[in-house]
Design a protein around this motif. Structure first.
Motif, mmCIF file in Angstrom:
data_model
loop_
_atom_site.group_PDB
_atom_site.id
_atom_site.type_symbol
_atom_site.label_atom_id
_atom_site.label_comp_id
_atom_site.label_asym_id
_atom_site.label_seq_id
_atom_site.Cartn_x
_atom_site.Cartn_y
_atom_site.Cartn_z
ATOM 1 N N PRO A 256 16.299 15.813 -7.382
ATOM 2 C CA PRO A 256 15.155 14.968 -7.734
ATOM 3 C C PRO A 256 13.866 15.775 -7.684
ATOM 4 N N PRO A 257 12.890 15.398 -8.518
ATOM 5 C CA PRO A 257 11.600 16.114 -8.451
ATOM 6 C C PRO A 257 10.848 15.758 -7.169
ATOM 7 N N LYS A 258 10.061 16.696 -6.714
ATOM 8 C CA LYS A 258 9.296 16.510 -5.477
ATOM 9 C C LYS A 258 7.878 17.016 -5.675
ATOM 10 N N PHE A 259 6.902 16.301 -5.064
ATOM 11 C CA PHE A 259 5.515 16.746 -5.099
ATOM 12 C C PHE A 259 5.298 17.746 -3.968
ATOM 13 N N PRO A 260 4.657 18.843 -4.250
ATOM 14 C CA PRO A 260 4.428 19.817 -3.179
ATOM 15 C C PRO A 260 3.462 19.317 -2.114
ATOM 16 N N MET A 294 9.878 15.813 -16.780
ATOM 17 C CA MET A 294 9.303 14.826 -15.868
ATOM 18 C C MET A 294 8.849 13.579 -16.622
ATOM 19 N N ALA A 295 8.861 12.477 -15.912
ATOM 20 C CA ALA A 295 8.283 11.225 -16.377
ATOM 21 C C ALA A 295 7.545 10.606 -15.201
ATOM 22 N N TYR A 296 6.229 10.464 -15.332
ATOM 23 C CA TYR A 296 5.393 9.980 -14.236
ATOM 24 C C TYR A 296 5.031 8.509 -14.467
ATOM 25 N N SER A 297 4.889 7.783 -13.402
ATOM 26 C CA SER A 297 4.468 6.383 -13.474
ATOM 27 C C SER A 297 3.770 6.021 -12.173
ATOM 28 N N ILE A 298 2.883 5.018 -12.260
ATOM 29 C CA ILE A 298 2.180 4.499 -11.085
ATOM 30 C C ILE A 298 2.971 3.303 -10.567
ATOM 31 N N LEU A 299 3.447 3.393 -9.364
ATOM 32 C CA LEU A 299 4.275 2.330 -8.796
ATOM 33 C C LEU A 299 3.433 1.167 -8.284
ATOM 34 N N ILE A 309 -0.992 6.978 -16.004
ATOM 35 C CA ILE A 309 -0.519 8.350 -15.892
ATOM 36 C C ILE A 309 0.561 8.577 -16.950
ATOM 37 N N GLY A 310 0.499 9.735 -17.548
ATOM 38 C CA GLY A 310 1.485 10.126 -18.546
ATOM 39 C C GLY A 310 1.905 11.559 -18.342
ATOM 40 N N THR A 311 2.711 12.067 -19.264
ATOM 41 C CA THR A 311 3.256 13.422 -19.160
ATOM 42 C C THR A 311 2.708 14.263 -20.294
ATOM 43 N N SER A 313 2.657 17.511 -23.080
ATOM 44 C CA SER A 313 3.587 17.796 -24.171
ATOM 45 C C SER A 313 4.763 18.653 -23.731
ATOM 46 N N GLN A 314 4.632 19.456 -22.672
ATOM 47 C CA GLN A 314 5.732 20.274 -22.168
ATOM 48 C C GLN A 314 6.654 19.493 -21.239
ATOM 49 N N GLY A 315 6.283 18.276 -20.881
ATOM 50 C CA GLY A 315 7.119 17.483 -20.005
ATOM 51 C C GLY A 315 7.093 17.937 -18.568
ATOM 52 N N ARG A 316 6.041 18.577 -18.153
ATOM 53 C CA ARG A 316 5.960 19.095 -16.776
ATOM 54 C C ARG A 316 4.921 18.366 -15.940
ATOM 55 N N ASP A 317 3.655 18.372 -16.396
ATOM 56 C CA ASP A 317 2.550 17.857 -15.595
ATOM 57 C C ASP A 317 2.317 16.379 -15.882
ATOM 58 N N GLY A 318 1.818 15.692 -14.843
ATOM 59 C CA GLY A 318 1.391 14.313 -14.988
ATOM 60 C C GLY A 318 -0.108 14.252 -15.185
ATOM 61 N N LEU A 319 -0.544 13.521 -16.232
ATOM 62 C CA LEU A 319 -1.962 13.425 -16.564
ATOM 63 C C LEU A 319 -2.459 12.046 -16.166
ATOM 64 N N LEU A 320 -3.399 12.021 -15.219
ATOM 65 C CA LEU A 320 -3.990 10.773 -14.739
ATOM 66 C C LEU A 320 -5.261 10.511 -15.538
ATOM 67 N N THR A 321 -5.328 9.374 -16.242
ATOM 68 C CA THR A 321 -6.462 9.059 -17.114
ATOM 69 C C THR A 321 -6.952 7.656 -16.824
ATOM 70 N N VAL A 322 -8.200 7.380 -17.305
ATOM 71 C CA VAL A 322 -8.736 6.023 -17.243
ATOM 72 C C VAL A 322 -7.892 5.147 -18.152
ATOM 73 N N ARG A 323 -7.505 3.983 -17.673
ATOM 74 C CA ARG A 323 -6.514 3.156 -18.352
ATOM 75 C C ARG A 323 -7.058 2.598 -19.674
ATOM 76 N N LYS A 324 -6.250 2.652 -20.699
ATOM 77 C CA LYS A 324 -6.494 1.964 -21.969
ATOM 78 C C LYS A 324 -5.720 0.604 -21.879
ATOM 79 N N THR A 325 -6.408 -0.299 -22.127
ATOM 80 C CA THR A 325 -5.733 -1.613 -22.251
ATOM 81 C C THR A 325 -5.050 -1.685 -23.602
#
Length: 729
Positions: A256-260, A294-299, A309-311, A313-325
């Motif tokens: 499983p993926p882990k946050f450092p 990776m696939a990131y989500s806010i629980l 939060i999204g991923t 284009s390389q599928g590695r990093d999670g990008l936290l952005t201001v939410r679009k409705t």
């Protein structure tokens, strides 16, 4: 010691395989109680077994491997033995006197396993055969002189990590050149020299398998395994060969993926637009490839409605952005205007009770397919939608504070048009094909495909059906995959010039099912032996005598030229006739002056005034004597005749007016003609018609006046009546 044993085996093998040449048995007579016919018995002249020679034997002298002997040989030296065939005289030699056969050199069974020779006994003096020749075989006996080899080695194999014990990895195969049918020289046994305890090998088949469970790729990814193959069944003294197998563990998603780190802190201004990047997070996964995407989500949390939060284009990093409705709505196609699609909502965080107005940005809905309620954000259809024309409508809805128009926000609304079965299937293309006139019944002519513009769910099955009945010229066979085969039936279609128009019915399996009819054009063509088209033109069936296309074109051109000439001739004739008719119509006697007004009838007193014909002065009867000439000026103008007293007869008035017109020198008679409803009478010339003439008697009544007075206009007519030509001026 080994050389002595081999020499002893060769010696025993040679003597044990001696060939005996025996003479034919003499005839003997025997009877039981009296004389009788002689009984003959033939003994076998040659009695022999196979000879054997051990390969790779190299002694100081030729080795005796066998002996030939015949029973006709009495030891007197009169018999000579001959040897011919493979290797005779070189590899194998024979003593002519004793029949002993020796091998002169070392043999290799892997090069040649046996030799075929021919033995014969002849008279030494005359070379006359004493026995029929006999064929025999010398076999080279195998020894274990070839080690096993792996012709396909070294090997490379891959097995998933965490595989169960006994999972097959690869099979290795060795080859031994020794004789597998003799002894154990080619009997192989496989063992693992290096790679234990991770892998094992089957001793007889050479299949390499995993030997322990839970081999972890992240701990060790590659293994080098050494496999040995040994002949003689693996016993001591056998020869062996080895190969390597490189085994790579392939990755499985077992980590499983882990946050450092367990806590991240970011900051963002409160006026940030939706979609503004707040921060970047990266989790670690020791797996590889797709297993590490990776696939990131806010629980959960208080910011779940504010941030997303999204991923990358390389599928590695999670990008936290201001939410679009962001909204995803759907509506079926073909619905009436005003159908409810969905609703969007916005809120002012500074003043939650502040009213908000909603609108759709016009550039995002150029066709005005949707409308929105300004107060509550309800979206409805404005026109019926067509999924086949457009599946997705991407709108931008603007939310504006009623108190401050500068405070506005927008949101993306994706509206999907859901499919309904509203399109009947059609042929994928217009099919215009051909069939050879020599085609066999049941032959495939064309594969036709159907096309349904509806979604896959409605067009997953399209059926095609052609003409039915015994009179059908062609057959359509449904392939149940959206296509059909167009075939010739068992009864071939009759040949004809015009193409066949084959109706094809198509229907889908939607709800409700829809159908359509299409037509496939099939031409009957003459084909070459290889199946290519020779001609599909009508002349292909109209020219059985072999006229070429060029000849037919020449004939058609000639016929067309003749028709053009005939049409031109008729046109010229018609033009000539029309020209003559125009000249005839120009005759002044038939001129008709047409007016646009219509007469009023007998009671119309205004359209015609009879008084215009009545001269108040009256008119007298013409004076006796010849009338005045009208083509010369008169000396004096004749006075008008007075009007006769009393009611005048119309005929009398017309005669009077006619007389006045004839005597009027101011009106040339050839410029104007007045036509009346009465025929003139009393002309001094009489009738010009030949019907009442007396030409048959040769004498007719002449004119009542001199012909010379008719004037120049009637010169030709006067000549016809016999007037003399006037003298030349």
């Amino acid at each position: 010691m080994w050389g002595l044993v081999r020499l002893l085996l060769a010696w025993l093998g040679g003597w044990g395989c001696m060939v005996c040449l025996v003479a034919p048995a003499r005839a003997w007579a025997g009877s039981r109680g009296g004389p009788g016919p002689a009984l003959l018995r033939n003994r076998r002249s040659w009695v022999w077994n196979q000879f054997f020679v051990i390969e790779e034997y190299a002694g100081p002298e030729p080795v005796l491997i066998g002996k030939l002997h015949s029973d006709v040989d009495r030891g007197e030296g009169r018999t000579k033995y001959l040897l011919t065939g493979e290797g005779a005289g070189t590899v194998f030699v024979i003593d002519e006197a004793t029949g002993n056969i020796h091998v002169t050199k070392s043999l290799d069974r892997e090069e040649k396993a046996q030799y075929v020779l021919l033995a014969q006994a002849v008279d030494r003096a005359s070379n006359r055969p004493l026995e029929p020749p006999s064929e025999f075989i010398i076999k080279v006996q195998d020894i274990n002189d070839n080690p096993p080899i792996f012709p396909l080695g070294p090997y490379h194999a891959t097995v998933p990590e965490m595989s169960n014990v006994g999972t097959s990895v690869i099979q290795v195969t060795a080859h031994d050149a020794d004789d597998p049918s003799y002894g154990n020289s080619a009997k192989l046994v496989y063992t693992v020299l290096d790679g234990l305890p991770f892998f094992s090998v089957d001793p007889q088949t050479g299949v390499v398998r995993t030997a322990i469970p839970n081999m972890d790729r992240e701990t060790q990814e590659e293994f080098l395994v050494v496999i040995q193959a040994k002949d003689m069944g693996g016993h001591m003294g056998g020869l062996s060969g080895s190969t390597t197998v490189t085994v790579t563990l392939s990755d499985v998603n077992d980590n499983p993926p882990k946050f450092p780190q367990s806590l991240y802190q970011f900051s963002v201004v409160e006026t940030a637009e939706p979609g503004t990047l707040v921060g970047r997070l990266r989790a670690q996964d020791p797996d590889l490839g797709d297993n590490a995407l990776m696939a990131y989500s806010i629980l959960d949390g208080e910011g779940s409605e504010t941030f997303s939060i999204g991923t990358d284009s390389q599928g590695r990093d999670g990008l936290l952005t201001v939410r679009k409705t962001t909204y995803h709505l759907a509506v079926p196609e073909n619905k009436a205007p005003g159908t409810l699609v969905g609703r969007v909502s916005a809120a002012d965080l500074d003043s939650p009770a502040s009213p908000i107005r909603y609108s759709i940005l016009p550039p995002t809905d150029p066709e005005r397919c949707f409308s929105i309620e300004p107060e509550d954000g309800t979206i409805r259809t404005a026109v019926p939608l067509d999924r086949e024309a457009r599946v997705w409508h991407n709108l931008t809805v603007l939310a504006t504070e009623l108190d401050s128009s500068a405070q506005a926000s927008h949101v993306q609304v994706a509206i999907q048009t859901l499919d309904e079965n509203d399109n009947a299937p059609q042929l994928a293309e217009p099919y215009d094909t051909f069939v050879c006139d020599s085609a066999a019944p049941g032959q495939l002519i064309q594969v036709i495909w159907a096309l349904d513009r509806d979604e896959v769910g409605n067009s997953s099955r399209i059926s095609l059906q052609g003409p039915l009945g015994p009179d059908a010229n062609f057959t359509v066979q449904d392939n149940r995959d959206g296509s059909a085969n167009l075939l010739l039936p068992s009864r071939p279609a009759p040949a004809r010039q015009a193409p066949y128009l084959v109706p094809v019915e198509l229907w889908d399996w939607g709800q409700p099912p829809l159908s359509s009819t299409a037509t496939v054009t099939i031409s009957m063509c003459r084909c070459r032996p290889d199946g290519s088209v020779a001609s599909c033109q009508p002349e292909a069936q109209l020219s059985p005598t072999g006229l070429s296309t060029g000849a037919l074109l020449a004939i058609v051109t000639c016929v067309g030229t003749l028709l053009a000439l005939v049409v031109l001739f008729v046109a010229l004739r018609r033009q000539k006739q029309e020209a003559l008719m125009v000249l005839e119509e120009e005759d002044v006697r038939e001129n008709i002056i047409t007016y646009d007004d219509e007469g009023g009838g007998e009671e119309d007193t205004e359209a015609f005034d009879i008084s215009a014909l009545q001269n108040p002065d009256g008119a007298a009867l013409p004076a006796p004597g010849p009338p005045a000439r009208l083509d010369v000026l008169p000396r004096a103008r004749a006075s008008r005749q007075p009007r006769p007293p009393g009611p005048a007869d119309v005929a009398q008035l017309l005669a009077l007016r006619l007389h006045e017109a004839d005597d009027d020198p101011s009106v040339p008679p050839y410029d104007s003609v007045q036509v009346y409803g009465y025929e003139g009478r009393g002309s001094s010339c009489g009738s010009l018609s030949s019907l009442g003439s007396c030409s048959e008697a040769g004498v007719g009544p002449g004119p009542a006046e001199p012909l010379d007075d008719w004037g120049p206009l009637f010169h030709t007519l006067a000549e016809l009546y016999g007037a003399k030509e006037p003298p030349a001026p």
